[in-house]
Write a protein that holds these residues in place. Structure first.
Motif, PDB file in Angstrom:
ATOM      1  N   ASN A  83       0.807  -1.221   0.000  1.00  0.00           N
ATOM      2  CA  ASN A  83       0.000   0.000   0.000  1.00  0.00           C
ATOM      3  C   ASN A  83       0.847   1.280   0.000  1.00  0.00           C
ATOM      4  O   ASN A  83       0.835   2.068   0.957  1.00  0.00           O
ATOM      5  N   PRO A  84       1.558   1.536  -1.074  1.00  0.00           N
ATOM      6  CA  PRO A  84       2.407   2.741  -1.131  1.00  0.00           C
ATOM      7  C   PRO A  84       1.579   4.025  -1.169  1.00  0.00           C
ATOM      8  O   PRO A  84       0.452   4.045  -1.675  1.00  0.00           O
ATOM      9  N   ASP A  85       2.148   5.081  -0.621  1.00  0.00           N
ATOM     10  CA  ASP A  85       1.510   6.400  -0.679  1.00  0.00           C
ATOM     11  C   ASP A  85       1.726   7.037  -2.043  1.00  0.00           C
ATOM     12  O   ASP A  85       0.899   7.828  -2.505  1.00  0.00           O
ATOM     13  N   VAL A  86       2.865   6.722  -2.653  1.00  0.00           N
ATOM     14  CA  VAL A  86       3.238   7.302  -3.939  1.00  0.00           C
ATOM     15  C   VAL A  86       3.867   6.224  -4.804  1.00  0.00           C
ATOM     16  O   VAL A  86       4.614   5.373  -4.308  1.00  0.00           O
ATOM     17  N   ILE A  87       3.559   6.256  -6.095  1.00  0.00           N
ATOM     18  CA  ILE A  87       4.191   5.348  -7.055  1.00  0.00           C
ATOM     19  C   ILE A  87       5.127   6.169  -7.926  1.00  0.00           C
ATOM     20  O   ILE A  87       4.754   7.237  -8.427  1.00  0.00           O
ATOM     21  N   LEU A  88       6.342   5.680  -8.090  1.00  0.00           N
ATOM     22  CA  LEU A  88       7.392   6.381  -8.837  1.00  0.00           C
ATOM     23  C   LEU A  88       7.775   5.568 -10.062  1.00  0.00           C
ATOM     24  O   LEU A  88       7.970   4.348  -9.977  1.00  0.00           O
ATOM     25  N   GLY A  95      -2.922   5.003  -5.714  1.00  0.00           N
ATOM     26  CA  GLY A  95      -3.897   4.936  -6.794  1.00  0.00           C
ATOM     27  C   GLY A  95      -5.143   5.741  -6.498  1.00  0.00           C
ATOM     28  O   GLY A  95      -5.663   6.463  -7.371  1.00  0.00           O
ATOM     29  N   LYS A  96      -5.651   5.635  -5.287  1.00  0.00           N
ATOM     30  CA  LYS A  96      -6.867   6.359  -4.909  1.00  0.00           C
ATOM     31  C   LYS A  96      -6.681   7.868  -5.011  1.00  0.00           C
ATOM     32  O   LYS A  96      -7.593   8.603  -5.399  1.00  0.00           O
ATOM     33  N   GLY A 113      -4.605  -3.867  -9.006  1.00  0.00           N
ATOM     34  CA  GLY A 113      -3.987  -3.546  -7.728  1.00  0.00           C
ATOM     35  C   GLY A 113      -3.706  -2.079  -7.516  1.00  0.00           C
ATOM     36  O   GLY A 113      -3.765  -1.591  -6.382  1.00  0.00           O
ATOM     37  N   ILE A 114      -3.418  -1.347  -8.577  1.00  0.00           N
ATOM     38  CA  ILE A 114      -3.017   0.060  -8.434  1.00  0.00           C
ATOM     39  C   ILE A 114      -4.120   0.891  -7.789  1.00  0.00           C
ATOM     40  O   ILE A 114      -3.879   1.659  -6.850  1.00  0.00           O
ATOM     41  N   ALA A 115      -5.347   0.752  -8.283  1.00  0.00           N
ATOM     42  CA  ALA A 115      -6.455   1.580  -7.794  1.00  0.00           C
ATOM     43  C   ALA A 115      -6.805   1.300  -6.341  1.00  0.00           C
ATOM     44  O   ALA A 115      -7.468   2.119  -5.689  1.00  0.00           O
ATOM     45  N   GLN A 116      -6.359   0.169  -5.802  1.00  0.00           N
ATOM     46  CA  GLN A 116      -6.677  -0.190  -4.413  1.00  0.00           C
ATOM     47  C   GLN A 116      -5.677   0.384  -3.412  1.00  0.00           C
ATOM     48  O   GLN A 116      -5.869   0.285  -2.209  1.00  0.00           O
ATOM     49  N   GLY A 165      -3.877   5.122 -17.447  1.00  0.00           N
ATOM     50  CA  GLY A 165      -3.520   3.754 -17.796  1.00  0.00           C
ATOM     51  C   GLY A 165      -3.025   2.986 -16.593  1.00  0.00           C
ATOM     52  O   GLY A 165      -3.314   1.787 -16.435  1.00  0.00           O
ATOM     53  N   MET A 166      -2.263   3.659 -15.725  1.00  0.00           N
ATOM     54  CA  MET A 166      -1.775   3.025 -14.503  1.00  0.00           C
ATOM     55  C   MET A 166      -2.922   2.519 -13.643  1.00  0.00           C
ATOM     56  O   MET A 166      -2.867   1.425 -13.073  1.00  0.00           O
TER      57      MET A 166
END
Length: 273
Positions: free
Chosen positions: A206-211, A238-239, A231-234, A225-226
């Protein structure tokens, strides 16, 4: 007077020797440093990660470090080849050395001091240590000017080449180190290096930020697209659509732009609530 003339002659010969070098660089950070040392005209070939400064884009490309052939390198008739230990396989090294080409394999440590050491090692290999002193001072000044405040965020780096080809960074990678230098935390601490993307593991971390690299985000269709990737939207990232993309070589190369990369990443992370 004779001593002065002899010293001048030695300097002239050393300069002429340096000017005649045909250099192949198989590392983006090394290529960047060679240009900063004023040797861009002596570079006759580079690997695919060597894209900064702009002049490198016109240099013959030898491919990715995993598929560079000795024949392609030797065709450029280099006097010296510069690379790092993790970017030159043993077979290629043996082939180049057997051909009588000076092959300098340098250690690269992913740290602020490691970048400075790499600069000095590159300069020593090509006879440009005097210029390196000036660059080292500039680099030290940039590092001293950094004012990085810790940010309470977990970052996950994803290396993407399309939605079907994604890897996640664990510990010990250049991305793990740059995340820490930017004042954040790597969301993954259970493994070293890279592993294939897993939606289940992503949700658990559950990352806060995706890099991502800019090219990586483009390859999956941007942020929208991401969000379609399982899994990303959860995740919190993602949110809230908290996704950061940066130039790949600047972010991960640990070249002379490292202070700039640290500052920019910290700024972008801190911009999220």
């Amino acid at each position: 007077m004779k001593k002065i003339l002899l010293s001048a002659l030695c300097f002239a010969l050393a300069f002429a020797s340096q000017a005649q070098q045909r250099i192949v660089s198989l590392n983006g950070a090394i290529s960047e440093m060679l240009c900063a040392l004023g040797l861009e005209k002596q570079i006759v070939g580079v690997d695919i990660t060597s894209n900064f400064p702009e002049v490198l884009k016109s240099k013959p490309k030898l491919g990715h470090n995993r598929n560079i052939s000795a024949e392609a390198v030797l065709a450029l008739q280099p006097d010296i080849i510069l690379t790092t230990q993790d970017q030159l396989n043993a077979q290629l090294k043996d082939q180049l050395q057997s051909a009588g080409i000076k092959t300098v394999v340098l250690q690269q440590e992913y740290s602020i001091e490691g970048t400075k050491k790499l600069l000095n090692d590159v300069a020593a290999a090509v006879g440009a240590s005097a210029k390196a002193k000036e660059l080292s001072q500039q680099y030290d000044n940039q590092v001293a000017a950094l004012n990085i405040k810790p940010v309470n965020k977990k970052l996950l780096f994803i290396y993407a080449r399309g939605a079907g080809s994604m890897m996640v960074s664990g510990t010990g990678t250049s991305l793990d180190k740059i995340i820490q230098l930017a004042g954040a935390k790597n969301a993954v601490n259970e493994f070293k290096d890279y592993k294939p993307y897993s939606s289940e593991a992503l949700v658990a971390e559950n990352p806060d930020v995706i890099l991502l690299f800019t090219s990586g985000l483009q390859s999956v269709g941007g942020i929208e697209g991401m969000l379609k990737i399982p899994g990303i939207a959860q995740t919190t990232a993602g949110k809230k659509k908290q996704v950061i993309s940066m130039d790949g070589e600047m972010l991960s190369g640990f070249g002379l732009r490292l202070p700039q990369a640290i500052r920019e990443l910290n700024k972008q992370i801190a911009a999220f609530n």
